[in-house]
Write a protein that holds these residues in place. Structure first.
Motif, PDB file in Angstrom:
ATOM      1  N   ASP A  37       0.817  -1.216   0.000  1.00  0.00           N
ATOM      2  CA  ASP A  37       0.000   0.000   0.000  1.00  0.00           C
ATOM      3  C   ASP A  37       0.852   1.268   0.000  1.00  0.00           C
ATOM      4  O   ASP A  37       0.352   2.360   0.216  1.00  0.00           O
ATOM      5  CB  ASP A  37      -0.996  -0.002   1.164  1.00  0.00           C
ATOM      6  CG  ASP A  37      -0.339  -0.068   2.525  1.00  0.00           C
ATOM      7  OD1 ASP A  37       0.904  -0.221   2.613  1.00  0.00           O
ATOM      8  OD2 ASP A  37      -1.066   0.017   3.534  1.00  0.00           O
ATOM      9  N   GLY A  38       2.165   1.123  -0.272  1.00  0.00           N
ATOM     10  CA  GLY A  38       3.037   2.280  -0.441  1.00  0.00           C
ATOM     11  C   GLY A  38       3.596   2.859   0.834  1.00  0.00           C
ATOM     12  O   GLY A  38       4.147   3.955   0.820  1.00  0.00           O
ATOM     13  N   ARG A  39       3.504   2.143   1.945  1.00  0.00           N
ATOM     14  CA  ARG A  39       4.047   2.647   3.203  1.00  0.00           C
ATOM     15  C   ARG A  39       5.521   2.274   3.316  1.00  0.00           C
ATOM     16  O   ARG A  39       5.973   1.266   2.772  1.00  0.00           O
ATOM     17  CB  ARG A  39       3.261   2.078   4.374  1.00  0.00           C
ATOM     18  CG  ARG A  39       1.806   2.539   4.342  1.00  0.00           C
ATOM     19  CD  ARG A  39       0.941   1.779   5.301  1.00  0.00           C
ATOM     20  NE  ARG A  39       1.175   2.206   6.665  1.00  0.00           N
ATOM     21  CZ  ARG A  39       0.627   1.617   7.727  1.00  0.00           C
ATOM     22  NH1 ARG A  39      -0.176   0.582   7.580  1.00  0.00           N
ATOM     23  NH2 ARG A  39       0.876   2.061   8.933  1.00  0.00           N
ATOM     24  N   LEU A  40       6.295   3.118   4.034  1.00  0.00           N
ATOM     25  CA  LEU A  40       7.722   2.893   4.237  1.00  0.00           C
ATOM     26  C   LEU A  40       7.983   2.770   5.729  1.00  0.00           C
ATOM     27  O   LEU A  40       7.685   3.686   6.500  1.00  0.00           O
ATOM     28  CB  LEU A  40       8.537   4.051   3.657  1.00  0.00           C
ATOM     29  CG  LEU A  40      10.036   4.037   3.947  1.00  0.00           C
ATOM     30  CD1 LEU A  40      10.710   2.834   3.300  1.00  0.00           C
ATOM     31  CD2 LEU A  40      10.674   5.325   3.471  1.00  0.00           C
ATOM     32  N   PHE A  41       8.514   1.623   6.144  1.00  0.00           N
ATOM     33  CA  PHE A  41       8.859   1.379   7.536  1.00  0.00           C
ATOM     34  C   PHE A  41      10.372   1.257   7.659  1.00  0.00           C
ATOM     35  O   PHE A  41      11.038   0.743   6.763  1.00  0.00           O
ATOM     36  CB  PHE A  41       8.216   0.081   8.036  1.00  0.00           C
ATOM     37  CG  PHE A  41       6.721   0.136   8.090  1.00  0.00           C
ATOM     38  CD1 PHE A  41       6.072   0.681   9.191  1.00  0.00           C
ATOM     39  CD2 PHE A  41       5.953  -0.358   7.057  1.00  0.00           C
ATOM     40  CE1 PHE A  41       4.700   0.738   9.250  1.00  0.00           C
ATOM     41  CE2 PHE A  41       4.573  -0.312   7.103  1.00  0.00           C
ATOM     42  CZ  PHE A  41       3.943   0.233   8.203  1.00  0.00           C
ATOM     43  N   LEU A  42      10.896   1.728   8.794  1.00  0.00           N
ATOM     44  CA  LEU A  42      12.312   1.595   9.107  1.00  0.00           C
ATOM     45  C   LEU A  42      12.434   0.964  10.484  1.00  0.00           C
ATOM     46  O   LEU A  42      11.600   1.210  11.353  1.00  0.00           O
ATOM     47  CB  LEU A  42      12.994   2.967   9.137  1.00  0.00           C
ATOM     48  CG  LEU A  42      13.002   3.773   7.866  1.00  0.00           C
ATOM     49  CD1 LEU A  42      11.805   4.684   7.810  1.00  0.00           C
ATOM     50  CD2 LEU A  42      14.264   4.572   7.775  1.00  0.00           C
ATOM     51  N   GLY A  43      13.468   0.176  10.693  1.00  0.00           N
ATOM     52  CA  GLY A  43      13.707  -0.413  11.996  1.00  0.00           C
ATOM     53  C   GLY A  43      14.683  -1.563  11.890  1.00  0.00           C
ATOM     54  O   GLY A  43      15.255  -1.826  10.833  1.00  0.00           O
ATOM     55  N   ALA A  61      10.630   0.345  15.329  1.00  0.00           N
ATOM     56  CA  ALA A  61      10.085   0.684  14.014  1.00  0.00           C
ATOM     57  C   ALA A  61       9.501   2.088  13.998  1.00  0.00           C
ATOM     58  O   ALA A  61       8.997   2.586  14.995  1.00  0.00           O
ATOM     59  CB  ALA A  61       9.012  -0.325  13.617  1.00  0.00           C
ATOM     60  N   LYS A  62       9.609   2.689  12.833  1.00  0.00           N
ATOM     61  CA  LYS A  62       8.928   3.958  12.586  1.00  0.00           C
ATOM     62  C   LYS A  62       8.455   3.945  11.147  1.00  0.00           C
ATOM     63  O   LYS A  62       9.042   3.285  10.284  1.00  0.00           O
ATOM     64  CB  LYS A  62       9.812   5.150  12.884  1.00  0.00           C
ATOM     65  CG  LYS A  62      11.144   5.172  12.214  1.00  0.00           C
ATOM     66  CD  LYS A  62      11.969   6.336  12.738  1.00  0.00           C
ATOM     67  CE  LYS A  62      13.423   6.207  12.312  1.00  0.00           C
ATOM     68  NZ  LYS A  62      14.258   7.241  12.892  1.00  0.00           N
ATOM     69  N   GLU A  63       7.380   4.651  10.912  1.00  0.00           N
ATOM     70  CA  GLU A  63       6.869   4.803   9.561  1.00  0.00           C
ATOM     71  C   GLU A  63       7.249   6.186   9.073  1.00  0.00           C
ATOM     72  O   GLU A  63       7.000   7.186   9.747  1.00  0.00           O
ATOM     73  CB  GLU A  63       5.351   4.639   9.501  1.00  0.00           C
ATOM     74  CG  GLU A  63       4.807   4.774   8.106  1.00  0.00           C
ATOM     75  CD  GLU A  63       3.296   4.625   8.010  1.00  0.00           C
ATOM     76  OE1 GLU A  63       2.775   4.753   6.889  1.00  0.00           O
ATOM     77  OE2 GLU A  63       2.639   4.394   9.034  1.00  0.00           O
ATOM     78  N   ARG A  64       7.872   6.261   7.914  1.00  0.00           N
ATOM     79  CA  ARG A  64       8.234   7.546   7.322  1.00  0.00           C
ATOM     80  C   ARG A  64       7.133   7.922   6.340  1.00  0.00           C
ATOM     81  O   ARG A  64       6.834   7.179   5.408  1.00  0.00           O
ATOM     82  CB  ARG A  64       9.577   7.460   6.616  1.00  0.00           C
ATOM     83  CG  ARG A  64       9.973   8.775   5.976  1.00  0.00           C
ATOM     84  CD  ARG A  64      11.446   8.873   5.723  1.00  0.00           C
ATOM     85  NE  ARG A  64      12.170   8.895   6.979  1.00  0.00           N
ATOM     86  CZ  ARG A  64      13.400   8.399   7.135  1.00  0.00           C
ATOM     87  NH1 ARG A  64      14.031   7.849   6.136  1.00  0.00           N
ATOM     88  NH2 ARG A  64      13.992   8.462   8.311  1.00  0.00           N
ATOM     89  N   VAL A  65       6.531   9.090   6.592  1.00  0.00           N
ATOM     90  CA  VAL A  65       5.417   9.552   5.770  1.00  0.00           C
ATOM     91  C   VAL A  65       5.852  10.808   5.032  1.00  0.00           C
ATOM     92  O   VAL A  65       6.239  11.799   5.653  1.00  0.00           O
ATOM     93  CB  VAL A  65       4.170   9.847   6.642  1.00  0.00           C
ATOM     94  CG1 VAL A  65       3.005  10.251   5.766  1.00  0.00           C
ATOM     95  CG2 VAL A  65       3.817   8.645   7.500  1.00  0.00           C
ATOM     96  N   PHE A  66       5.789  10.749   3.701  1.00  0.00           N
ATOM     97  CA  PHE A  66       6.149  11.887   2.858  1.00  0.00           C
ATOM     98  C   PHE A  66       4.886  12.644   2.464  1.00  0.00           C
ATOM     99  O   PHE A  66       3.838  12.043   2.257  1.00  0.00           O
ATOM    100  CB  PHE A  66       6.863  11.413   1.589  1.00  0.00           C
ATOM    101  CG  PHE A  66       8.204  10.806   1.851  1.00  0.00           C
ATOM    102  CD1 PHE A  66       9.339  11.597   1.890  1.00  0.00           C
ATOM    103  CD2 PHE A  66       8.334   9.446   2.063  1.00  0.00           C
ATOM    104  CE1 PHE A  66      10.580  11.043   2.127  1.00  0.00           C
ATOM    105  CE2 PHE A  66       9.570   8.877   2.298  1.00  0.00           C
ATOM    106  CZ  PHE A  66      10.699   9.677   2.336  1.00  0.00           C
TER     107      PHE A  66
END
Length: 98
Positions: free
Chosen positions: A18-24, A40-45
């Motif tokens: 669904d186009g989400r970007l997670f980092l962790g 984890a964090k979600e980066r939202v542009f």
């Protein structure tokens, strides 16, 4: 999914269908590519405002939602000013029924 073994206990970026970007940090995975990410964090542009990182804590992402997993350099992330990077939301990769 032995190809994910080199990423265990390393920082990863995950893009979902669904186009989400997670980092962790990748803590674990199974044969279905279900993954566990700590810190984890979600980066939202956004197109018209600064990028936001939303803290998620421990996150489980189902394997059928994962499009891509890659590692990243934490030092480079720290010096990148994401507040000046603007983008439209990624389109999802699911096929529309309409």
């Amino acid at each position: 999914m032995s190809s994910l073994k080199p990423y265990l206990q390393k920082n990863v970026k995950v893009i979902t269908v669904d186009g989400r970007l997670f980092l962790g940090m990748l803590e674990g995975f199974d044969n279905n590519t279900n993954i566990v990410i700590s810190s984890a964090k979600e980066r939202v542009f956004f197109k018209d405002r600064p990028t936001e990182d939303m803290e998620m804590g421990l996150c489980i992402v189902r394997g059928n939602e994962v499009v891509a997993i890659c590692d990243y350099d934490e030092e480079e992330e720290a010096v990148t000013d994401y507040t000046n990077i603007h983008a439209e939301k990624l389109k999802d990769t699911k096929n529309s029924l309409i």
